[in-house]
Design an enzyme around this catalytic site. Structure first.
Site: not given
Length: 669
Positions: A290, A541-543, A570
Site C-alpha cells: 500500500e 526484506l525489501g530486496e 513491479e
C-alpha cells in the site's frame, strides 16, 4: 388524476426557496440543464420557472410513459430516452442526447435526473456531463422536498410528496465544463455535481423543516453515515476492553520481530514526533504494498507550492523501513495505533489532520469512526474489495457495519469497475473508478554497487524469480523449474530464486526442498551459491526489486493456490516477462489487460508451468515480444495518479466543499 394530485399538493403547501426568486436566478443563464436526483423529481414543475421553456428527459419504459403523460399537463416538452447505466443496455440514450442538444440550441432548458437506473441511487452518471460538455450550457443542481412524504422501496427511494406540507426548493451554483475537457476533468465535474446535489437535497429538506437524518437514512447522502448496528457496537466494546492489555500484545509481537520496541508508544496512540504548524494531511497505508502504491502520489503532493505537511502511518516493521527509502524528506512517518477507541482518539487529538486518506482496504472500525467523529474528511484511495471480502461483509451480522464503514467516507476512489461495484453493493455512494495507483509507480532504482554484489553472489547465473510465494507453492514451482531445466540446453544451469511473501518462512522452505533432494542456499544465513545450487531462497526484506532487476523471468506467487495472486506490475516495470498461476482474482483487471495484449501467460498447473518456463528460457525472441507487449499494456493502465489528484485536490488545499460535513456528525457510535 396524477397531475391534479400534484397541483393539489402545491396549492395546499407553503413554498420556501433558496434563492428566493428562482426565475431571477436562472433566467440570465438559460437555457440550462436542471439536475435532480432520481427519487426526488415529482415536483419538477414547481422548480421550473413558467416563463422559461423547459423539456424533461424521460425514459422509454412503461412507468416512465405514465410520468411523461403527467409532465405534459404542466406544459413541459418531452425528450424520450435515458442512459445505459451499469446494465449497458440501449435505452435510447443516443437519441435523447441528440434531441436535448437541439433543444438547448433552440433555447429550451432541459431537466433530467443525474443518477441512472438501476443505481446506486445518488451517484452521478456520465450522460448529464456529456450533455453539458457538448452543449456548453451550465448545469443547475436542484432539489425539491416537502415536509410530508412517503418513500417507496425502489432503487432510488422514490419520494411521493403529500399535501398540506411545507415545500423547500434549493438550487446549487451553476456547473460548467469545457467542450474539450478530458476524462480526468469530466470525472472531477461529475464528483462536484454529486456533492452539490447532495448539498441541495439536504438544504431543501432543511427549508421544508425536516431533519436531515429523517430522509437520508432512506437514501444515502455524502457525509451522512449509516449507523454501524449491533456488530459495530460489539466491536467497539470488545476493543475498549482489550486496550489495557495492548502493551502485552505489543511486547509479544516485538519478541517475534513484528514490532519495533523502540517505537511501541506510537502503537498506543502516543506521538513519536511533534506536530508541525500549519495544514497537515494524513495518509495511512497498511504495509509495503500500500505504501508503494501511494509513493508517486505523495511525491506529487510534496512538490506542490504551499504543500500541506504529510503524515504517513503504516502498521508493519517492513513498511517502516521502506518508508525511510521512498517517502519525501519532509514527510513524517508514524506507526498506526492499534484499533482501540481511546488510542485512536489520542492519535487524532495530537495530529489534528485536515483530511485522512486511507489506502486500499483499511476498514478498521475505530479508525474510521473516531476520525469521522473528529470531523476529519475521510477518503479511501486505490480502494479494492475482493469477492471473498464482499461476501463476508454481506453476511447478516456484519452487513450493517460494512455499510456504516463505506458510507463514512466522503469519497472513495476505486481501482477498477469490479471493486467499485462490490463497494457500491455494500452501500458506498460517493465513489469513482480511477484506476490502480500502482500502475503509475516508478521503477525501483537499483544502484550499481547492489547490482554488482548480487551478481557476485549468484555467480553471474541466469535467474528466474518466484515472487511472493505462499505455502503450497514453493515445492510446486521448484519441481516445475527442475523439469523445465532438464529439457533445455544451456552452457550454465539457470538458478531459481524463491522470494516468499513472508520472509520468516525461509528456513521452512529450505528444509521442504531439501527433502526433495533439491540443492538450496538460504540468503539470510549467507549460504553460498555454488554450481550445484538449484534454488536460492531470498528470505530478506525489501530486496525483491533487486532480484527483478537481474531476472530473466518472474513467476508470480499467490496464484497457484486460491489466494488471488500478486500484483505483477513491479516485475513488468523492471522489464521482466511474467508467468502466473490460474488464481489471479485479486488483480483480475490487470491480468485481463495483460492477457489480451499477449503480455503474460496464465498456466493451469505444474506441468503447464514447466512447459512455459522451458519455452521462454529457450526462446529469447518470444520472451522479448512478451516484455514489449507488457510495457505497452502498462502504458494503457497508467493515469490513476493524475485522476486521483484531480478528485482529492479540495481535501489537500482546504477548498470549501458543498457536501454537508461537520464535526460530531451522528453516526450511531
Amino acid at each position: 388524476m396524477a397531475a391534479g394530485y400534484l397541483r393539489f399538493c402545491v396549492r395546499t403547501s407553503q413554498i420556501v426557496s433558496e434563492p428566493q426568486d428562482v426565475t431571477a436566478a436562472v433566467a440570465p443563464q438559460q437555457p440550462v440543464i436542471y439536475a435532480f436526483w432520481h427519487g426526488q423529481f415529482l415536483l419538477i414543475p414547481v422548480v421550473r420557472p413558467p416563463s422559461i421553456p423547459t423539456g424533461v428527459m424521460v425514459a422509454l419504459h412503461d412507468d416512465a410513459a405514465l410520468l411523461a403523460n403527467v409532465l405534459e399537463r404542466f406544459d413541459l416538452s418531452l425528450v424520450r430516452g435515458a442512459g445505459a447505466g451499469v446494465r449497458k443496455r440501449d435505452r435510447g440514450g443516443a437519441n435523447a442526447l441528440r434531441t436535448s442538444l437541439a433543444a438547448l440550441k433552440a433555447g429550451t432548458s432541459i431537466a433530467m435526473t443525474a443518477d441512472v437506473p438501476p443505481g446506486p441511487a445518488r451517484r452521478t452518471g456520465d450522460g448529464i456531463i456529456a450533455l453539458a460538455r457538448l452543449s456548453g450550457r451550465p448545469i443547475i443542481p436542484a432539489a425539491v422536498a416537502s415536509s410530508r412524504f412517503k418513500v417507496l422501496s425502489t432503487w432510488s427511494r422514490m419520494t411521493v410528496n403529500l399535501p398540506f406540507a411545507r415545500i423547500g426548493i434549493a438550487l446549487g451554483e451553476p456547473i460548467a465544463i469545457a467542450r474539450d475537457a478530458d476524462a480526468t476533468t469530466a470525472a472531477g465535474v461529475r464528483a462536484q455535481l454529486g456533492r452539490q446535489l447532495d448539498a441541495a437535497t439536504v438544504r431543501a429538506y432543511e427549508l421544508a423543516g425536516v431533519e436531515t437524518e429523517k430522509n437520508t437514512s432512506r437514501a444515502p447522502i455524502s457525509g451522512v453515515a449509516t449507523p454501524p448496528g449491533l456488530a459495530g457496537k460489539a466491536y467497539r466494546l470488545a476493543t475498549r476492553m482489550l486496550e489495557p492489555v495492548a502493551p502485552r500484545i505489543l511486547d509479544k509481537r516485538a519478541r517475534r520481530g513484528k514490532e519495533d520496541p523502540t517505537r511501541r508508544n506510537e502503537r498506543l496512540g502516543h506521538p513519536g514526533a511533534a506536530r508541525p504548524e500549519g495544514r497537515l494531511v494524513w495518509f495511512h497505508a497498511a504495509s509495503v504494498g500500500e505504501l508503494n502504491a501511494i509513493a508517486t502520489l505523495l511525491a506529487h503532493i510534496s512538490e506542490r507550492p504551499n504543500a500541506p505537511h504529510l503524515l504517513v502511518t503504516t502498521g508493519t516493521v517492513t513498511s517502516a523501513e521502506r518508508a525511510k527509502k521512498i517517502l519525501p524528506s519532509s514527510a513524517i512517518h508514524q506507526f498506526i495505533p492499534l484499533d482501540g477507541p481511546r488510542m485512536m482518539r489520542r492519535f487524532l487529538a495530537h495530529w489534528r489532520p485536515a483530511a485522512a486518506f486511507l489506502v486500499e482496504s483499511e476498514l478498521w472500525p475505530n479508525l474510521v469512526f473516531e476520525t469521522r467523529r473528529a470531523g476529519v474528511p475521510l477518503i479511501l484511495l486505490n480502494a479494492r474489495m475482493s469477492e471473498r471480502s464482499a461476501k463476508a461483509w454481506r453476511k447478516p451480522f456484519r452487513r450493517r457495519l460494512g455499510a456504516a464503514l463505506v458510507t463514512a467516507f466522503d469519497l472513495i476512489l476505486a481501482q477498477s469497475p469490479r471493486d467499485m461495484q462490490r463497494l457500491m453493493r455494500l452501500g458506498a455512494h460517493r465513489i469513482e473508478e480511477v484506476g490502480n495507483l500502482k500502475s503509475d509507480a516508478a521503477p525501483a532504482t537499483i544502484g550499481p554497487a547492489a547490482r554488482s554484489a548480487l551478481e557476485e553472489t549468484l555467480g553471474g547465473r541466469q535467474i528466474i524469480v518466484a515472487a511472493s510465494t505462499h505455502p503450497g507453492e514453493d515445492a510446486l514451482i521448484a519441481r516445475a523449474f527442475q523439469a523445465a531445466v532438464a529439457t533445455i540446453r544451456a552452457s550454465e544451469k539457470p538458478l531459481l530464486v524463491i522470494a516468499p511473501r513472508h520472509p520468516e518462512r525461509g528456513p521452512q522452505i529450505t528444509e521442504l526442498l531439501r527433502e526433495d533432494n533439491i540443492e538450496v542456499a538460504l540468503r539470510s544465513a549467507q549460504q553460498p551459491v555454488t554450481a550445484k545450487t538449484d534454488v536460492y531462497v531470498a528470505d530478506t526484506l525489501g530486496e525483491l526489486p533487486l532480484f527483478f532487476d537481474s531476472a530473466t523471468l518472474a513467476i508470480m506467487g499467490g496464484s497457484f493456490i486460491e489466494h488471488g495472486g500478486q500484483n505483477p506490475l513491479e516485475a513488468i516495470r523492471q522489464g521482466v516477462a511474467v508467468l502466473s498461476g490460474p488464481h489471479v482474482f485479486n488483480f483480475a483487471e490487470i491480468y485481463s489487460a495483460l492477457v489480451e495484449a499477449e503480455a503474460t501467460r496464465i498456466v493451469s498447473d505444474e506441468g503447464a508451468l514447466s512447459e512455459a518456463i522451458a519455452d521462454l528460457l529457450g526462446d529469447d525472441a518470444t520472451r522479448d515480444t512478451m516484455i514489449a507487449a507488457s510495457a505497452d499494456a502498462l502504458r494503457h493502465l497508467e493515469g490513476a495518479t493524475e485522476r486521483t489528484l484531480a478528485l482529492i485536490d479540495r481535501f489537500l488545499t482546504g477548498a470549501p466543499s458543498s457536501a454537508p460535513r461537520k464535526a460530531g456528525d451522528r453516526d450511531g457510535t
